[in-house]
Write an enzyme that holds these catalytic residues in place. Structure first.
Site: not given
Ligand code: GLC
Length: 739
Positions: A297
């Site tokens: 993430d």
């Molecule tokens: C965010 C979220 C995740 C998302 C990623 C890209 O912080 O936690 O769900 O897909 O970053 O945007």
């Protein structure tokens, strides 16, 4: 179900990957593990102020901050693409020509021509926005879970997106956690079916098709159990709970062939998921048989330093790559440190090659080597087309949950004089809900828009909102001549979703005052809830003659709400999260353990002294404009399944669709088991007066659990079967599993 991960293992492809790997330099290998943002501010669509905060918090190097903020970043990035040092972009530029341009640099100007993979958050629609996932889950209709994903894939692929960071499969039992909005609710079985349907919808039978996108099961794992419902916080639970409650939807997504997984921000029992070899290698790859790749993430590799398991970003990179994270989302830890770690022997050549292989495997599976470019002519015919809008309307109608309808105030008659109060009634943007990156309010129908299109005789008065104080005078003037009042209250879209935990989930602002004023006005009224989470609305529900859960329903919100309010569609939605009476009850969910002192009027039993014994609305609950009666329940074990049969009668005066829910309780087991767990659901359409016999087959293998030794067992003994309208169904029978 056959594990569809085998689709990614193809001898020809593996040979081609071997060939590529043998030619790749270390920098080119690391490039495949490096994802960058495509927004003007670099890694993310984060404001410059937020970037400054990240820098000051030590979460960004000065060099990264400067390069992300500077505008000559694109020339620099093109050089990096040519050098094969970027493998993926987090694409939010909404322009297929832009993505094709970057792709051309990679394919035609880099040494090995390895295509880029563009990922983005296509969570509940792309240009055509569907209800937030928590709302859509209330349809209990797998075909719709799949349909909205299929349409989202078509629309995103036409923009040049190859990969979505969805489905989100976190079990969410705590409404204080804002990301409950993105989930399929509190139930493991429903989330498991949701997972399978979503992967199928996004990827189709052949993920290389140009109108399909690679799915990403997230957030692996147990992110929804964050302490106190505070986003990003710690998760501490037994492995039994992990395997029995939180892992099954991810196992289903893997078996359905999800090409990627995303590691979660949280630690699990003290080990960050992003650095957790037990999760990413033992569980995901060895036990689930996963053959795709894992993306971290955002920033979560770097965050291992903040977690306190890494002294610096370099150690964080070492931990996470060795634990099984293939791709570093936008924080550059792999880019900056893998080469050094390799030379120091802290990362092996095999580990690096395997990580790169899995990324290339998905790029091959997506067909990027054969057709790396997007046909830019398709978008305008696909985005927001009538067919997609019709699907959005159907799903929105079926996501609506009728929570209360005293004196059958609903459905309304179209000749009634209607007053609409509350600014959410005319705020199209708020109807889109959380995690909408391409949808726009100009394409969205608010409740007021829909009423106007129906030529209904109504007055609209904003008079109150989340941040708008209650204007009594305007309110009184608006309702004075009305036969009935529609009160729009709830949350703004950004009050749920990521980084949106609330310790108070009552109605915010002076919205409750408006409902109280309506109650005192003696006017018949309907409270319409626009929200992204269960709200603690006991006080509001108690004084409202009718309550309709309208969630954040997306592009066709207003039309769907009107179709339900005026009876064109008989509401069929059923809650997938328990609604507490008060915030203090969270977390609250139906499939809890009985404990040694089950909740009762008895003083010395498990409960709160200052709250009712039951939640406000239970899992599976939802009313209709008609009523259903259940009878003649029978169940017997035949071979490896329980065959259940029940009669459902529509005893009301209008047709409707009932969601028949089948719950099972393992009455006595080696470990305490939930008071009941959903194990099947079936929707049945019934005309007024019609009776249907609804049958279900529950595989015995589905009623077991992971025991103290983490063995999956179905122990002999009595299993009670409850069948009915919601998780408080009392109609029950039992079967005995023999030893
Ligand atoms: C965010 C979220 C995740 C998302 C990623 C890209 O912080 O936690 O769900 O897909 O970053 O945007």
């Amino acid at each position: 179900m056959k594990n569809k991960q085998n689709q990614f293992i193809n001898p020809e492809t593996e040979k081609e990957i071997d060939e590529l790997l043998s030619k790749m330099t270390v920098k080119e290998k690391i490039g495949q593990l490096h994802q960058l943002g495509t927004s003007p501010v670099g890694g993310f669509e984060i404001s410059k102020g937020e970037m400054k905060k990240l820098l000051e918090a030590g979460r960004l190097t000065q060099e990264d901050y400067d390069s992300w903020i500077s505008n000559e970043q694109w020339d620099e990035n093109e050089e990096l693409i040519k050098a094969g040092e970027i493998g993926s972009f987090l694409g939010r530029n909404k322009d297929p020509n832009f993505y094709n341009h970057l792709q051309r640099v990679a394919v035609e100007e880099s040494r090995l021509g390895i295509p880029l993979i563009f990922g983005n958050d296509v969570i509940h629609g792309h240009k055509t926005i569907f209800p937030i996932p928590l709302a859509e889950s209330c349809t209990f209709e797998d075909e719709l879970f799949e349909l909205s994903a299929e349409i989202a894939a078509k629309e995103a692929a036409a923009e040049g997106i190859h990969w979505t960071f969805a489905p989100m499969l976190d079990i969410a039992r705590d409404a204080r956690w804002g990301r409950v909005a993105e989930s399929a609710g509190e139930d493991t079985y429903l989330a498991t079916r949701y997972a399978t349907a979503k992967v199928k919808g996004f990827q189709g039978e052949n993920v290389s098709d140009t109108d399909r996108i690679v799915a990403c099961a997230k957030h692996f794992v147990a992110y929804g159990a964050a302490e106190g419902g505070r986003d990003y916080n710690s998760v501490d639970m037994s492995l039994q709970k992990l395997w029995n409650v939180y892992l099954p939807p991810f196992k289903a997504a893997c078996e359905a062939g999800a090409g990627t997984f995303m590691s979660a921000f949280n630690d699990l029992n003290g080990v960050p998921c992003t650095a957790n070899a037990y999760l990413l290698r033992t569980v995901l790859r060895e036990k689930f048989g996963f053959n795709g790749f894992v993306v971290s993430d955002a920033f979560s590799i770097d965050e291992c330093v903040a977690h306190g398991v890494a002294t610096d970003r370099k150690v964080a990179a070492e931990l996470c790559l060795n634990a099984g994270v293939n791709m570093d989302m936008v924080v550059g830890c792999y880019r900056d440190h893998i080469e050094e770690l390799l030379s120091e022997g802290k990362i092996s050549e095999d580990t690096l090659n395997e990580a790169v292989r899995e990324v290339l495997r998905i790029k091959y599976a997506k067909g990027l080597f054969e057709h790396p470019y997007t046909d830019v002519s398709q978008g305008e015919n696909i985005w927001l087309c009538d067919e997609h809008r019709r699907a959005a309307l159907e799903i929105a109608e079926k996501s609506i949950v009728l929570l209360k309808n005293d004196d059958k105030i609903l459905p309304l008659k179209s000749d009634m004089k209607i007053a609409v109060v509350g600014e959410l009634a005319d705020d199209a943007l708020e109807m889109l809900g959380t995690w909408v990156l391409a949808g726009e309010s100009k394409d969205t129908v608010s409740l007021v828009d829909a009423l106007k299109s129906l030529n209904i005789d109504f007055v609209y008065e904003p008079c109150c909102g989340v941040d708008k104080p209650f204007d009594v005078k305007a309110f009184e003037a608006a309702i004075s001549g009305a036969d009935v009042v529609l009160a729009a209250v709830g949350e703004l879209k950004d009050m749920s979703g990521e980084a949106s935990s609330l310790c108070n989930i009552d109605l915010h602002g002076e919205q409750k005052k408006m409902i109280e004023a309506l109650h005192n006005s003696t006017k018949p009224f309907v409270t319409l809830l626009f929200n992204g989470r269960p709200l603690a609305i006991k006080d509001v529900a108690d004084i409202s003659p009718a309550v309709v859960e309208c969630w954040h329903l997306g592009t066709e919100a207003g039309n769907a709400i009107c179709n339900v309010l005026f009876g064109k569609y008989n509401p069929s939605g059923r809650l997938t999260t328990t609604f507490p009476n008060y915030s203090g009850e969270c977390p609250v969910y139906y499939n809890h353990l009985n404990t040694g002192r089950p909740t009762s009027e008895v003083k010395h039993s498990t409960k709160y002294m200052d709250a009712p014994l039951k939640p406000l609305f239970p899992f599976g609950y939802g009313l209709s404009y008609t009523e259903y009666e259940y009878d003649s329940l029978s169940a017997e074990i035949k071979g490896d399944r329980i065959e259940v049969s029940v009669e459902v009668k529509n005893i009301g005066d209008t047709s409707g669709v009932e969601t028949v829910q089948f719950y099972v309780q393992d009455v006595v087991a080696s470990m305490a088991r939930p008071v009941r767990e959903l194990k099947e659901y079936k929707k049945v359409a019934l005309e007024s007066g019609e009776t249907a016999t609804v049958k279900a087959e529950i595989p015995l293998d589905n009623i077991g659990y992971y025991n103290e030794r983490l063995e999956y067992v179905v122990e002999p003994g009595e299993f009670e079967i409850f069948v009915g309208h919601d998780s408080e169904a009392q109609l029950c029978t039992s079967v005995f599993v023999q030893g």
